[in-house]
Scaffold this motif. Structure first.
Motif, PDB file in Angstrom:
ATOM      1  N   TRP A   1       5.294   6.265  10.767  1.00 53.18           N
ATOM      2  CA  TRP A   1       6.287   6.131   9.713  1.00 53.18           C
ATOM      3  C   TRP A   1       6.244   7.388   8.852  1.00 53.18           C
ATOM      4  O   TRP A   1       5.440   8.293   9.088  1.00 53.18           O
ATOM      5  CB  TRP A   1       5.996   4.896   8.852  1.00 53.18           C
ATOM      6  CG  TRP A   1       4.627   4.889   8.232  1.00 53.18           C
ATOM      7  CD1 TRP A   1       3.457   4.514   8.834  1.00 53.18           C
ATOM      8  CD2 TRP A   1       4.261   5.344   6.918  1.00 53.18           C
ATOM      9  NE1 TRP A   1       2.399   4.675   7.988  1.00 53.18           N
ATOM     10  CE2 TRP A   1       2.857   5.175   6.795  1.00 53.18           C
ATOM     11  CE3 TRP A   1       4.976   5.844   5.831  1.00 53.18           C
ATOM     12  CZ2 TRP A   1       2.162   5.520   5.637  1.00 53.18           C
ATOM     13  CZ3 TRP A   1       4.293   6.175   4.666  1.00 53.18           C
ATOM     14  CH2 TRP A   1       2.904   6.012   4.575  1.00 53.18           C
TER      15      TRP A   1
ATOM     16  N   TRP B   1       4.572  15.273   3.627  1.00 54.76           N
ATOM     17  CA  TRP B   1       3.478  14.460   3.113  1.00 54.76           C
ATOM     18  C   TRP B   1       2.854  15.066   1.852  1.00 54.76           C
ATOM     19  O   TRP B   1       2.325  14.349   0.999  1.00 54.76           O
ATOM     20  CB  TRP B   1       2.407  14.291   4.181  1.00 54.76           C
ATOM     21  CG  TRP B   1       2.882  13.499   5.372  1.00 54.76           C
ATOM     22  CD1 TRP B   1       3.375  13.995   6.538  1.00 54.76           C
ATOM     23  CD2 TRP B   1       2.918  12.080   5.483  1.00 54.76           C
ATOM     24  NE1 TRP B   1       3.734  12.968   7.388  1.00 54.76           N
ATOM     25  CE2 TRP B   1       3.459  11.777   6.774  1.00 54.76           C
ATOM     26  CE3 TRP B   1       2.556  11.029   4.656  1.00 54.76           C
ATOM     27  CZ2 TRP B   1       3.639  10.491   7.232  1.00 54.76           C
ATOM     28  CZ3 TRP B   1       2.727   9.729   5.109  1.00 54.76           C
ATOM     29  CH2 TRP B   1       3.267   9.468   6.380  1.00 54.76           C
TER      30      TRP B   1
ATOM     31  N   HIS C   1       3.872   9.656  -4.478  1.00 52.30           N
ATOM     32  CA  HIS C   1       2.858   8.884  -3.754  1.00 52.30           C
ATOM     33  C   HIS C   1       1.548   9.655  -3.807  1.00 52.30           C
ATOM     34  O   HIS C   1       1.533  10.879  -3.850  1.00 52.30           O
ATOM     35  CB  HIS C   1       3.286   8.647  -2.303  1.00 52.30           C
ATOM     36  CG  HIS C   1       3.358   9.909  -1.485  1.00 52.30           C
ATOM     37  ND1 HIS C   1       2.298  10.385  -0.754  1.00 52.30           N
ATOM     38  CD2 HIS C   1       4.375  10.796  -1.307  1.00 52.30           C
ATOM     39  CE1 HIS C   1       2.653  11.508  -0.137  1.00 52.30           C
ATOM     40  NE2 HIS C   1       3.909  11.785  -0.468  1.00 52.30           N
TER      41      HIS C   1
ATOM     42  N   TRP D   1      10.272   4.660   2.189  1.00 53.63           N
ATOM     43  CA  TRP D   1       9.652   4.961   3.473  1.00 53.63           C
ATOM     44  C   TRP D   1      10.274   4.106   4.557  1.00 53.63           C
ATOM     45  O   TRP D   1      10.897   3.085   4.286  1.00 53.63           O
ATOM     46  CB  TRP D   1       8.137   4.731   3.421  1.00 53.63           C
ATOM     47  CG  TRP D   1       7.757   3.293   3.264  1.00 53.63           C
ATOM     48  CD1 TRP D   1       7.633   2.606   2.103  1.00 53.63           C
ATOM     49  CD2 TRP D   1       7.510   2.351   4.320  1.00 53.63           C
ATOM     50  NE1 TRP D   1       7.316   1.296   2.347  1.00 53.63           N
ATOM     51  CE2 TRP D   1       7.232   1.105   3.703  1.00 53.63           C
ATOM     52  CE3 TRP D   1       7.496   2.440   5.715  1.00 53.63           C
ATOM     53  CZ2 TRP D   1       6.936  -0.030   4.432  1.00 53.63           C
ATOM     54  CZ3 TRP D   1       7.194   1.307   6.440  1.00 53.63           C
ATOM     55  CH2 TRP D   1       6.919   0.083   5.809  1.00 53.63           C
TER      56      TRP D   1
ATOM     57  N   TYR E   1       7.471   8.869   4.533  1.00 51.57           N
ATOM     58  CA  TYR E   1       8.303   8.772   3.332  1.00 51.57           C
ATOM     59  C   TYR E   1       9.600   9.509   3.637  1.00 51.57           C
ATOM     60  O   TYR E   1       9.599  10.512   4.360  1.00 51.57           O
ATOM     61  CB  TYR E   1       7.595   9.393   2.129  1.00 51.57           C
ATOM     62  CG  TYR E   1       6.338   8.646   1.729  1.00 51.57           C
ATOM     63  CD1 TYR E   1       6.419   7.418   1.092  1.00 51.57           C
ATOM     64  CD2 TYR E   1       5.072   9.152   2.008  1.00 51.57           C
ATOM     65  CE1 TYR E   1       5.277   6.705   0.736  1.00 51.57           C
ATOM     66  CE2 TYR E   1       3.919   8.463   1.661  1.00 51.57           C
ATOM     67  CZ  TYR E   1       4.034   7.225   1.036  1.00 51.57           C
ATOM     68  OH  TYR E   1       2.899   6.537   0.692  1.00 51.57           O
TER      69      TYR E   1
ATOM     70  N   ASP F   1      -2.332   4.925   8.056  1.00 48.71           N
ATOM     71  CA  ASP F   1      -2.936   3.661   7.621  1.00 48.71           C
ATOM     72  C   ASP F   1      -3.086   2.652   8.748  1.00 48.71           C
ATOM     73  O   ASP F   1      -3.295   1.476   8.528  1.00 48.71           O
ATOM     74  CB  ASP F   1      -2.131   3.042   6.478  1.00 48.71           C
ATOM     75  CG  ASP F   1      -0.674   2.807   6.853  1.00 48.71           C
ATOM     76  OD1 ASP F   1      -0.230   3.364   7.877  1.00 48.71           O
ATOM     77  OD2 ASP F   1       0.020   2.079   6.117  1.00 48.71           O
TER      78      ASP F   1
ATOM     79  N   ASP G   1      -0.958   1.298  10.750  1.00 45.84           N
ATOM     80  CA  ASP G   1       0.072   0.259  10.731  1.00 45.84           C
ATOM     81  C   ASP G   1       0.343  -0.193  12.166  1.00 45.84           C
ATOM     82  O   ASP G   1       0.568   0.620  13.056  1.00 45.84           O
ATOM     83  CB  ASP G   1       1.350   0.833  10.112  1.00 45.84           C
ATOM     84  CG  ASP G   1       2.379  -0.238   9.782  1.00 45.84           C
ATOM     85  OD1 ASP G   1       2.647  -1.077  10.658  1.00 45.84           O
ATOM     86  OD2 ASP G   1       2.914  -0.231   8.659  1.00 45.84           O
TER      87      ASP G   1
ATOM     88  N   GLU H   1       0.815  -1.214   0.000  1.00 45.14           N
ATOM     89  CA  GLU H   1       0.000   0.000   0.000  1.00 45.14           C
ATOM     90  C   GLU H   1       0.849   1.265   0.000  1.00 45.14           C
ATOM     91  O   GLU H   1       0.576   2.210  -0.739  1.00 45.14           O
ATOM     92  CB  GLU H   1      -0.939   0.000   1.211  1.00 45.14           C
ATOM     93  CG  GLU H   1      -1.901   1.183   1.205  1.00 45.14           C
ATOM     94  CD  GLU H   1      -2.887   1.125   2.351  1.00 45.14           C
ATOM     95  OE1 GLU H   1      -3.956   1.746   2.224  1.00 45.14           O
ATOM     96  OE2 GLU H   1      -2.585   0.465   3.357  1.00 45.14           O
ATOM     97  N   LYS H   2       1.897   1.283   0.832  1.00 49.20           N
ATOM     98  CA  LYS H   2       2.700   2.494   0.933  1.00 49.20           C
ATOM     99  C   LYS H   2       3.401   2.834  -0.383  1.00 49.20           C
ATOM    100  O   LYS H   2       3.705   3.992  -0.649  1.00 49.20           O
ATOM    101  CB  LYS H   2       3.708   2.360   2.062  1.00 49.20           C
ATOM    102  CG  LYS H   2       3.095   2.337   3.464  1.00 49.20           C
ATOM    103  CD  LYS H   2       4.178   2.282   4.534  1.00 49.20           C
ATOM    104  CE  LYS H   2       3.580   2.364   5.935  1.00 49.20           C
ATOM    105  NZ  LYS H   2       2.789   1.180   6.275  1.00 49.20           N
ATOM    106  N   ASP H   3       3.689   1.811  -1.179  1.00 54.39           N
ATOM    107  CA  ASP H   3       4.353   2.016  -2.462  1.00 54.39           C
ATOM    108  C   ASP H   3       3.385   2.036  -3.632  1.00 54.39           C
ATOM    109  O   ASP H   3       3.790   2.284  -4.769  1.00 54.39           O
ATOM    110  CB  ASP H   3       5.387   0.897  -2.708  1.00 54.39           C
ATOM    111  CG  ASP H   3       6.520   0.921  -1.707  1.00 54.39           C
ATOM    112  OD1 ASP H   3       6.782   2.002  -1.154  1.00 54.39           O
ATOM    113  OD2 ASP H   3       7.126  -0.134  -1.482  1.00 54.39           O
TER     114      ASP H   3
ATOM    115  N   SER I   1       5.021  -4.820   5.391  1.00 61.00           N
ATOM    116  CA  SER I   1       4.007  -4.031   4.683  1.00 61.00           C
ATOM    117  C   SER I   1       3.549  -4.635   3.364  1.00 61.00           C
ATOM    118  O   SER I   1       2.789  -4.012   2.634  1.00 61.00           O
ATOM    119  CB  SER I   1       4.506  -2.593   4.443  1.00 61.00           C
ATOM    120  OG  SER I   1       4.636  -1.934   5.674  1.00 61.00           O
TER     121      SER I   1
END
Length: 812
Positions: free
Chosen positions: A546, A509, A517, A556, A548, A539, A541, A75-77, A97
């Motif tokens: 966390w 962000w 992103h 990230w 980027y 998200d 997590d 998801e993060k990528d 992740s």
């Protein structure tokens, strides 16, 4: 038949659900099984950039380069990888992740209808002949091949039905005399069990006498320790019959108050059971796959043949356990014991474990005590040797020697220097912190609930007020914006930290440089605090905040944010050893690591029982400890001590001013102290459990006391032991305590003995660890001897008395 095999083609339709389901799915993910933290390396593969996981599922469904059996989504990528592989065909690896989604249709090992959609891995015909590979030409030149039927998944030598044969899936055989044959594959609608039904997932919910089964998530009409949320690998769904504890076949608790549990009537399948692990001549894990010829126990006794009922009568027969190799009198493990065992030919010894060689450097039945270690880690935690066995989100760790629910290669044999014992958190592969595989089938692995030793905040200035009601202590509800710490997983963290755990500055962000992103921006998540470049957790997590990064080579990473924890019940300032030794035989505790332990003494200060501080002015103990006198003045309570001599400067001494015994025929009592204890780093209370909470089967709990050690050393010092909770259903078997254990009591101990509380430990605590807290679940009550085989200790179940405890303290 030759012509039939040559010319009948199939217009194969790939569905998005289970075979036989033709309804339109509004949720494309319904067709997939999800596993967090899992990764497959496989070629060929296709890689896409998508905004949602649903888009990735669509890419898999429409893949034309190969048959897509699974996909990976990060998801993060915003990274989507479609694959021709799944967990049945390729090795699953860990990756933070990453989430693996596997198509259910390729995981099924049964057929719907004639099985034209069957995509399992059966590779033998019904007469047992090995199948020929579909692309092969020997011993038979096939008419149906992957080229003639490209959509029929004619891979390897797996049984398939590319031509819609009414007899179901088939294959060409490797027998020159037999060109082809049907395969014997179970019907998906058939309610039957393989072996002893350990993997039965059907929907029969009636016992053999016709009683409706009680739901597994219910405690009415019968209390039990088979909690679905705590035992996710047992698939305790609804009120369906299951076999979570090594019985001969599935069973259930019933809705009849007079019938606690009963077996279910489920026929055995006619198809061959799946082969999950190879048969071994050494013990791997608990040794359920051991098929060697050792037939002598650890004490040298000869094993009784499994087919014999003399001198020991039993139900562990090849008829009841057909897949467990119960041949001759060889040592085996048919019922999930710790290691291979057998009934003995000695009438005085019913059964014993066997000395079976280990397949790796794994602990045997006489498992060594865990070496003392801090409950924090240095560096990346490769040297961590503590006792934590819980992940950051509270999941229980899977044993390193086990392949259920997650198959893996991180075994003691492959990593002999990593100290991979039991299910303790370790870092065998140089990850950033200690971790473990989890017992949740949907979450492959997580980091453990541990902090770096150089990141633990100084809490000396934040001590609990002695007048505070300790059992009422609660966590901080939210972290003020100026305090740089997190609560839970930090979803509400709004602190100022803006560097990763490696010291790299975070990317804003709202910025798309250096990393593009679109999933996490101030616009997409306006309420997540993404205004600048501070670490956040938009998200949810489980591993925490966390960001980027501004490093082009690292998209990230996580941030190092301490927990906003304060001293409260069940959280000792000195972390316990949590050793798996034994009180009888020895494991001396770290001084003041069990700060709720009290010593109950006579007026002449002679220790005779234990107890537990549950509030600054109240102690919980066993009623039978108070039989010598009903007068409170006959007793004294000592707190803050480690030695029985009680000469420590930290000692606190209190008189007893009130005795309140529990309801009739129960072994529990409250003692009111003449004045509150001073709560500090050496004296603090244990937490009370939730009302009526039942501790799940096999939960690891701890008993402490100054009781009888039977000459094994360590006399005069507080000792501890850890052992699993035994469900009352098991504990009440005729070979154990034969129905003596009541609903308001609970069992704990090792079935083979050697670990137990003893005389002088009575009234003391049985505490269980969960969510970074020790909770008082039992009061040491009674047992048949000390540390005897098949005679575990019995404890008063505290959760059954929470209302009585709270009411008694309030009124007195």
């Amino acid at each position: 038949m030759e012509v039939h095999r040559a010319f009948h083609c199939l217009a194969f339709i790939l569905i998005t659900g289970f075979p036989g389901s033709h309804s339109q799915r509004t949720d494309v993910l319904e067709a997939y099984v999800k596993t967090d933290g899992a990764w497959i390396i496989k070629l060929p593969k296709s890689q896409y950039t998508v905004k949602t996981v649903e888009e990735c599922a669509v890419k898999c469904d429409k893949e034309v380069s190969f048959t897509c059996r699974s996909f990976l989504y990060i998801e993060k990528d915003q990274d989507c990888v479609t694959l021709p592989a799944n967990s049945k065909t390729d090795q699953i690896l860990r990756r933070m992740s990453a989430t693996l989604y596997e198509k259910k249709v390729y995981l099924l090992e049964c057929v719907n209808g004639i099985g034209k959609d069957y995509r399992g891995t059966k590779s033998r015909s019904k007469s047992g002949k090995m199948c020929q590979r579909w692309e092969g030409t020997f011993p038979h030149l096939p008419n149906i091949t992957p080229k003639t039927h490209p959509k029929a998944d004619l891979e390897s030598n797996f049984c398939r039905n590319p031509d819609e044969d009414k007899g179901g899936p088939w294959c060409y055989t490797t027998d020159p005399e037999k060109r082809w044959e049907h395969c014997n594959i179970q019907d998906c609608t058939e309610e039957c069990m393989q072996c002893s039904g350990e993997n039965y997932r059907g929907k029969i919910s009636t016992s053999m006498s016709g009683f409706t089964c009680q739901r597994w998530d219910s405690q009415q009409p019968h209390n039990h320790g088979y909690i679905p949320s705590a035992l996710p690998d047992k698939y305790l769904e609804e009120n369906y019959c299951r076999n979570p504890d090594g019985e001969p076949k599935p069973w259930c608790f019933t809705n009849n108050p007079t019938k606690r549990w009963e077996f279910c009537t489920i026929p055995r399948c006619t198809t061959e059971p799946p082969t999950i692990v190879p048969e071994l001549t050494c013990a791997s894990g608990e040794g359920s796959s051991y098929r060697g010829t050792i037939s002598v126990t650890v004490s040298g006794k000869t094993c009784q043949a499994w087919a014999s009922q003399s001198p020991q009568k039993h139900s562990r027969t090849s008829e009841n356990y057909p897949c467990k190799g119960l041949d001759g009198n060889y040592c085996r493990n048919p019922d999930n014991e710790r290691s291979p065992w057998c009934y003995t030919t000695d009438p005085e010894t019913r059964w014993e474990y066997c000395s079976v060689p280990s397949c790796g450097d794994t602990p045997g039945p006489e498992e060594p005590v865990i070496p003392e270690g801090e409950e924090c880690y240095e560096g990346d935690g490769s040297s961590y040797r503590g006792a934590m066995s819980e992940t950051i989100s509270g999941k229980k760790c899977q044993f390193w020697t086990s392949m259920e629910p997650h198959r893996h290669s991180k075994t003691p044999l492959n990593f002999p220097k990593a100290d991979l014992r039991r299910n303790l958190c370790r870092n065998p592969d140089g990850d950033r912190a200690p971790w473990c595989y989890t017992t949740d089938p949907s979450v492959r692995w997580e980091y453990c609930n541990l902090e770096r030793c150089d990141n633990i905040p100084n809490t000396q200035e934040s001590q609990t007020n002695p007048s505070q009601t300790a059992t009422q202590a609660t966590p901080v509800e939210s972290a003020p914006s100026k305090i740089d710490c997190k609560v839970g997983n930090g979803a509400d963290y709004r602190g100022a930290t803006s560097t990763t755990l490696m010291g790299i500055t975070c990317q804003a962000w709202s910025s798309m440089t250096p990393h593009q992103h679109a999933s996490f921006t101030p616009e997409t998540h306006p309420d997540k605090g993404l205004e600048s470049n501070q670490c956040r957790n938009p998200d949810n997590d489980v591993n925490g905040p966390w960001c980027y990064t501004t490093d082009r080579s690292k998209k990230w990473d996580y941030c190092q944010i301490p927990d906003c924890e304060s001293l409260k019940c069940g959280q000792p300032a000195t972390k316990p050893k949590r050793c798996f030794g034994r009180i009888v035989g020895g494991c001396i505790s770290k001084p003041h690591s069990w700060p709720w332990q009290i010593s109950l003494r006579t007026r002449s200060r002679i220790h005779f029982c234990g107890g537990t501080l549950i509030d600054a002015q109240w102690v919980l103990t066993a009623a039978h400890c108070l039989e010598r006198s009903d007068s409170p003045s006959a007793y004294k309570v000592l707190l803050g001590i480690h030695t029985e001599k009680a000469n420590e400067p930290s000692k606190q001494e209190r008189d007893v001013v009130k005795i309140i015994k529990g309801p009739a025929s129960t072994d529990i009592a409250l003692l009111k102290l003449d004045r509150p204890a001073l709560i500090n780093d050496k004296v603090s209370p244990a937490c009370l459990p939730e009302k009526d909470y039942i501790v799940p089967s096999n939960t690891e709990c701890y008993v402490t006391g100054w009781g009888e050690t039977q000459g094994s050393g360590g006399e005069g010092y507080l000792k501890e032991t850890g052992f699993p909770v035994i469900e009352n259903k098991v504990c009440n078997r005729p070979s154990f305590l034969n129905g003596r254990v009541k609903d308001h009591e609970m069992c704990a101990g090792n079935i083979e003995g050697g670990t137990d509380s003893c005389q002088g430990d009575s009234g003391g605590p049985l505490v269980c660890y969960a969510q970074n807290t020790f909770v008082l679940q039992g009061v040491t009550s009674w047992g048949l001897g000390c540390a005897n085989a098949m005679k575990p200790g019995v404890y008063t179940r505290v959760s059954k008395f929470v209302d009585w405890i709270e009411r008694s303290m309030k009124q007195n």
